[in-house]
Scaffold this motif. Structure first.
Motif, PDB file in Angstrom:
ATOM      1  N   SER A 110      49.221  37.859  38.365  1.00 31.08           N
ATOM      2  CA  SER A 110      50.084  37.148  37.414  1.00 31.08           C
ATOM      3  C   SER A 110      49.343  35.952  36.813  1.00 31.08           C
ATOM      4  CB  SER A 110      51.335  36.660  38.151  1.00 31.08           C
ATOM      5  OG  SER A 110      50.932  35.756  39.169  1.00 31.08           O
ATOM      6  N   ARG A 111      48.023  35.839  37.123  1.00 32.94           N
ATOM      7  CA  ARG A 111      47.252  34.664  36.676  1.00 32.94           C
ATOM      8  C   ARG A 111      45.877  35.081  36.126  1.00 32.94           C
ATOM      9  NH1 ARG A 111      46.689  31.629  42.283  1.00 32.94           N
ATOM     10  NH2 ARG A 111      48.337  32.939  43.079  1.00 32.94           N
ATOM     11  N   PRO A 112      45.857  35.992  35.142  1.00 33.05           N
ATOM     12  CA  PRO A 112      44.554  36.475  34.662  1.00 33.05           C
ATOM     13  C   PRO A 112      43.640  35.373  34.137  1.00 33.05           C
ATOM     14  CG  PRO A 112      46.342  37.163  33.199  1.00 33.05           C
ATOM     15  CD  PRO A 112      46.980  36.613  34.425  1.00 33.05           C
ATOM     16  N   GLU A 113      44.224  34.246  33.714  1.00 33.74           N
ATOM     17  CA  GLU A 113      43.381  33.148  33.206  1.00 33.74           C
ATOM     18  C   GLU A 113      42.633  32.461  34.360  1.00 33.74           C
ATOM     19  OE1 GLU A 113      46.691  33.366  33.091  1.00 33.74           O
ATOM     20  OE2 GLU A 113      47.275  31.729  34.416  1.00 33.74           O
ATOM     21  N   GLN A 114      43.073  32.697  35.602  1.00 33.61           N
ATOM     22  CA  GLN A 114      42.400  32.091  36.760  1.00 33.61           C
ATOM     23  C   GLN A 114      41.562  33.119  37.530  1.00 33.61           C
ATOM     24  OE1 GLN A 114      46.349  29.737  37.119  1.00 33.61           O
ATOM     25  NE2 GLN A 114      45.379  29.610  39.116  1.00 33.61           N
ATOM     26  N   VAL A 115      41.289  34.249  36.909  1.00 31.96           N
ATOM     27  CA  VAL A 115      40.463  35.276  37.554  1.00 31.96           C
ATOM     28  C   VAL A 115      39.111  35.326  36.842  1.00 31.96           C
ATOM     29  CG1 VAL A 115      40.276  37.734  38.128  1.00 31.96           C
ATOM     30  CG2 VAL A 115      42.499  36.587  38.281  1.00 31.96           C
ATOM     31  N   ILE A 116      38.043  35.449  37.633  1.00 29.36           N
ATOM     32  CA  ILE A 116      36.683  35.348  37.077  1.00 29.36           C
ATOM     33  C   ILE A 116      35.696  36.104  37.955  1.00 29.36           C
ATOM     34  CG2 ILE A 116      36.155  33.196  38.340  1.00 29.36           C
ATOM     35  CD1 ILE A 116      34.920  32.203  35.580  1.00 29.36           C
ATOM     36  N   GLY A 117      34.580  36.481  37.386  1.00 35.69           N
ATOM     37  CA  GLY A 117      33.504  37.090  38.176  1.00 35.69           C
ATOM     38  C   GLY A 117      32.524  36.016  38.614  1.00 35.69           C
ATOM     39  N   MET A 118      32.179  36.036  39.907  1.00 30.75           N
ATOM     40  CA  MET A 118      31.194  35.085  40.420  1.00 30.75           C
ATOM     41  C   MET A 118      30.186  35.934  41.185  1.00 30.75           C
ATOM     42  SD  MET A 118      31.981  31.618  42.561  1.00 30.75           S
ATOM     43  CE  MET A 118      30.758  30.297  42.550  1.00 30.75           C
ATOM     44  N   HIS A 119      29.176  36.381  40.465  1.00 28.16           N
ATOM     45  CA  HIS A 119      28.256  37.391  40.993  1.00 28.16           C
ATOM     46  C   HIS A 119      27.007  36.741  41.571  1.00 28.16           C
ATOM     47  CE1 HIS A 119      25.528  41.089  40.082  1.00 28.16           C
ATOM     48  NE2 HIS A 119      25.955  41.104  41.323  1.00 28.16           N
ATOM     49  N   PHE A 120      27.003  36.646  42.906  1.00 28.21           N
ATOM     50  CA  PHE A 120      25.844  36.095  43.617  1.00 28.21           C
ATOM     51  C   PHE A 120      24.796  37.195  43.771  1.00 28.21           C
ATOM     52  CE2 PHE A 120      29.303  33.355  44.894  1.00 28.21           C
ATOM     53  CZ  PHE A 120      28.734  32.106  45.106  1.00 28.21           C
TER      54      PHE A 120
END
Ligand code: NAI
Length: 283
Positions: free
Chosen positions: A131-141
């Protein structure tokens, strides 16, 4: 946004590395996996790496103690509500990731960022189950996390600037350099790396050269620090196959077709270093 508590989902090679660098840089960390056996293995790996750093006089015994004290392992998601950011590093499978993100969305604090360490799966699609797509992100280490300097930060279609900036700040607080990338299959790193690994597997499959010789060509001829097949074993052949499938499906071009030999090895359970056998054998 103040980030103090980090939760990491998945205590495998990536998750345990992410937990380690977060704890080393002062964050309180909850390390979560499905089974206690896995969290124990993840914690043991962290301890072993820190011990090696003491032997090499990079850190003190006290640094190690402080770092270990900041990590709490768990097999339940009860701590999800306490975290300011949750970094998911479970297996590279869309259904698994969607299930995890639905559960996290229900349990996480309203302000919390939900990040995924996916190597190739669309961030936008993962974000859409929350319900929060604006707070979802990729953090690719990159692997191994404590050593590699890069973090690819991937913006999904709806990721907000605030989320992007907070994650770029976290990456620099972990002494990593981040790059901003848009959401396309394989992002930048694996769009370039994986077709090269797949092509290296094809050269073995077609009998052009042995794995040792393919790796030698790329090391001595192209100055790569590690040959592509050694690197594939290190990444995990299951992960390599998942990524190639994502590229193939995402772009629809036959040049991304996973090599049949890669499929065969994965079916045999030869997943590389983590299972003791891949293109090479490990003790
Ligand atoms: P791994 O196989 O070492 O670890 C995965 C861990 O996730 C296992 O401990 C497993 O028990 C756990 N897990 C599976 N389902 C779970 C669930 N529902 N909830 C909690 N834990 C769960 O895999 P690895 O290599 O650490 O990869 C993890 C992620 O990181 C994947 O998305 C992969 O594509 C990505 N990645 C991998 C890199 C690599 O070089 N291996 C590099 C960068 C990203």
């Amino acid at each position: 946004m103040k980030i103090a508590q980090v939760m990491v989902i998945g205590a495998g090679q990536m998750g345990s590395g992410i937990a380690q660098v977060c704890a080393e840089n002062g964050y309180e960390v909850f390390l979560h996996d499905l089974k206690e056996e896995q969290t124990k293995k993840g914690i043991a790996g962290i301890e072993k790496r820190l011990q090696r750093n003491i032997e090499k006089e990079r850190i003190t015994e006290q640094d190690k103690e402080q770092t270990m004290k900041r990590i709490q392992a768990s097999t339940k998601l009860e701590n999800a509500g306490k975290a300011d950011i949750i970094i998911e590093a479970a297996v590279e499978n869309m259904e698994v990731k969607k299930t995890i993100f639905r559960q996290l969305d229900e349990r996480a604090a309203e302000h919390a960022i939900l990040a995924t360490n996916t190597s190739s799966l669309p961030i936008t699609e993962i974000a859409a189950v929350t319900s929060r797509p604006e707070q979802v992100i990729g953090m690719h280490f990159m692997n191994p996390v404590p050593v590699m300097k890069l973090v690819e930060v991937i913006r999904g279609l709806q990721t907000s600037d605030e989320t992007y900036e907070a994650v770029a700040d976290i990456a620099s607080s972990l002494k990593k350099t981040s790059v901003e990338v848009n959401d396309f299959p394989g992002f930048v790193s694996n769009r370039i790396l994986m077709p090269m690994i797949n092509e290296a597997i094809y050269t073995v499959y077609e009998g052009v050269a042995s794995p040792e010789d393919v790796d030698q060509v790329m090391k001595l001829g192209m100055n790569h620090p590690m040959g592509p097949l050694t690197l594939a074993d290190f990444i995990g052949l299951d992960t390599c196959l998942y990524i190639m499938e994502t590229l193939h499906e995402g772009f629809g071009d036959d040049k991304y077709r996973p090599c049949p030999l890669l499929r065969k090895y994965v079916k045999a359970g030869w997943l590389g270093k983590k299972t003791g056998r891949g293109f090479y054998q490990y003790n």
